[in-house]
Design an enzyme around this catalytic site. Sequence first.
Site, PDB file in Angstrom:
ATOM      1  N   HIS A 240      -1.793  10.397   4.042  1.00  0.00           N
ATOM      2  CA  HIS A 240      -0.747  10.865   3.141  1.00  0.00           C
ATOM      3  C   HIS A 240      -1.349  11.735   2.038  1.00  0.00           C
ATOM      4  O   HIS A 240      -0.830  12.813   1.724  1.00  0.00           O
ATOM      5  CB  HIS A 240      -0.047   9.674   2.482  1.00  0.00           C
ATOM      6  CG  HIS A 240       0.909   8.933   3.360  1.00  0.00           C
ATOM      7  ND1 HIS A 240       1.945   9.547   4.012  1.00  0.00           N
ATOM      8  CD2 HIS A 240       1.010   7.609   3.659  1.00  0.00           C
ATOM      9  CE1 HIS A 240       2.635   8.636   4.688  1.00  0.00           C
ATOM     10  NE2 HIS A 240       2.086   7.454   4.492  1.00  0.00           N
TER      11      HIS A 240
ATOM     12  N   HIS B 173      -4.680   5.494   6.997  1.00  0.00           N
ATOM     13  CA  HIS B 173      -3.261   5.863   6.983  1.00  0.00           C
ATOM     14  C   HIS B 173      -2.856   6.416   5.620  1.00  0.00           C
ATOM     15  O   HIS B 173      -2.248   7.486   5.516  1.00  0.00           O
ATOM     16  CB  HIS B 173      -2.408   4.643   7.331  1.00  0.00           C
ATOM     17  CG  HIS B 173      -0.938   4.865   7.172  1.00  0.00           C
ATOM     18  ND1 HIS B 173      -0.140   5.347   8.186  1.00  0.00           N
ATOM     19  CD2 HIS B 173      -0.112   4.689   6.109  1.00  0.00           C
ATOM     20  CE1 HIS B 173       1.109   5.463   7.760  1.00  0.00           C
ATOM     21  NE2 HIS B 173       1.150   5.064   6.494  1.00  0.00           N
TER      22      HIS B 173
ATOM     23  N   GLU C  89       3.998  10.080   7.952  1.00  0.00           N
ATOM     24  CA  GLU C  89       3.456   8.785   8.350  1.00  0.00           C
ATOM     25  C   GLU C  89       2.433   8.912   9.471  1.00  0.00           C
ATOM     26  O   GLU C  89       1.555   8.053   9.620  1.00  0.00           O
ATOM     27  CB  GLU C  89       4.595   7.856   8.782  1.00  0.00           C
ATOM     28  CG  GLU C  89       5.627   7.551   7.713  1.00  0.00           C
ATOM     29  CD  GLU C  89       5.034   6.879   6.480  1.00  0.00           C
ATOM     30  OE1 GLU C  89       3.997   6.206   6.604  1.00  0.00           O
ATOM     31  OE2 GLU C  89       5.606   7.055   5.390  1.00  0.00           O
TER      32      GLU C  89
ATOM     33  N   ALA D 102       0.826  -1.207   0.000  1.00  0.00           N
ATOM     34  CA  ALA D 102       0.000   0.000   0.000  1.00  0.00           C
ATOM     35  C   ALA D 102       0.862   1.259   0.000  1.00  0.00           C
ATOM     36  O   ALA D 102       1.828   1.369   0.754  1.00  0.00           O
ATOM     37  CB  ALA D 102      -0.922  -0.001   1.212  1.00  0.00           C
TER      38      ALA D 102
END
Length: 651
Positions: A385, A381, A409, A352
């Site tokens: 980004h 997550h 992150e 991913a």
Amino acid sequence: MAATKVMTCGQVFLVFVLLVLTQTISRSNGELITDEVQARLFLQEFDRVVQIKGSRMAELNWIYSTNITDYNREMMTEYKLEYTDYWTEVGQNISMFNISAYPPELERKLGFLKYIGSAALKDNETIVEYNTIVTDAQTLYSTGEVCTWKNKPLETCLPLDPDLTDIMTTSRNYYDLYWAWKGWRDAVGKPARQEFIRRVEILQEIAEANDYDDMGAVWRSNYEVDNLEEQAEKLYNQLRPLYENFHAYVRRKLYKRYGKTYVNLRGPIPAHLLGNMWSQSWGSLNDLLEPYPGKAAVDITDNLKSKNYTALQMFEVAEEFFTSLGLLPMTQEFWNHSMIEKPEDREVVCHASAWDFGNAKDFRIKMCTDINMKEFVTIHHEMGHTQYHMQYKHQPWVYRGGANPGFHEAIGDTLALSVATPKHLHAIGLLDELQEDDESDLNFLMFMAADKIAFLPFGYLMDQWRWAVFNGTITPDQYNTKWWELRTKYQGIIPPVKRTEADFDPAAKYHIANDVAYIRYFISFVIQFQFHQSLCNVSNNTGPLHRCDIYRSKEAGNLISDMMKMGASEPWPDAMEVMTGQREFDASALMEYFQPLTDWLIKENKRNGEVIGWPNTQWMPPDPFGAAPHVMASTTVLFVCACLELLLLRL
């Protein structure tokens, strides 16, 4: 797990020619350029062209990653050489400026362009060799499969995703876990060893050509501090007691499951028993670890499946969380071009990742989504980004990045701390029953610890190993030995079978196979709790930190947006201060979050007379194919096509 921002460059040579022809740049008698107007014109034209060239490079990387063919590889490799030439020209032109003579804002921009990677090498053959090695490693990892059982061929070869991952997360059979764990390392680790040795040599040449001591120094420079190693060690030591108590509790549960033959209560834990191919996340063991079985389930996997959720629906639910905070929705280009499921007709890189194409309009996610809670959190997550990419798209190209790699992150994971709460999951209809009492809290915190606390030493040691490889402290004849020394020292795990220097287990991890620096994840797992605490405070949360859900808080959205918009325009302590009022990494918020579990673990381990730590470091479990197993029969062994037992019957 990582955001992909492909290094981009403009046709800076043309900029230089333009400036020379217009007499904007003049350099006589070897003097460096100090004129501010010349520097601004240079950066302006660079910023225009870099987006065009970089977007093309990103597109070719995307095409190859989502359709691994020789033709796509050739197209990507061919353009990468042209692209490297542009960065060589960037370096030549940057060297003409006296960077330290400019105001801080210009000095920062020009300074970011000093490091030009492999483009600094003077030997084009070495650049070609390096590009080939990197692509070979990516292809090996992405197409690796396990095809044999005890040296006999399987009817169906099994790739990492979803097949081997399913085995590692769902099986409780010692044989199956051993086979999948060892098979993956045989398939992608051993074959990568020799090219990795050569890659390290070239990376040293690249570092020196860019005026760094080694590649570890290059990676650490992204944090703009001189003592990153010391800061990381301080954080690790602050968190180590919590990890060691958690480790002792988990070891006891595995001892009850697999018996004394395979688990030593004074030793490290066999790496393949922890529910993950790399022993970095132990959430798959939740059914074994719950302090109070029978309370409402924390894991929503069954509900996602019973409600027939698709990958697209999971992404839409994630987007709605972001927009509920007043953050940006995903673009139409995102929905049109992202790859959110594994195609059936071609090989792809399943790991991913979120992609910024560098043109301020094209943002995508690449993910082979499975329908479970872990993937549900991973979507948040990766979308974090993408949100960061979109928030700083107005910045000059050199500032389109996180305040430091750990910030990038941490964003999605920060929001996922709210998403994972029973309160939130109940609110969006994915948790049937909401129970808020001490026992339910401990079940939830154990579930979170299996992801967040279990990861900490792994996130810390990955680059401990690579930094030592890069500076020559660890030599090629010690690669695998030192790898396992670190994993035993920090994680308290051991391989389930004897390893030698004929093996190369580090390359079984994507980030090592693909040269992705990893200390960012360790830092992100600390600062996400700092971020979460700050967002909960502005959302007027009055309960314990682990129950806080910032869903629909525009105040929280404004705060996180203000920080993301900064990109890399200021040093990270400035961005941290905007977000939290602090200017340092600090684990106290993480400790506060898990304090109820910490107290419970200490009492529980004392009650059971647990050994905290793993003093019997030389202990090894027997090879299950060479000794009679002492293990309960599995009833949940899963393969995608058929269970392992049925496959064995056909062999």
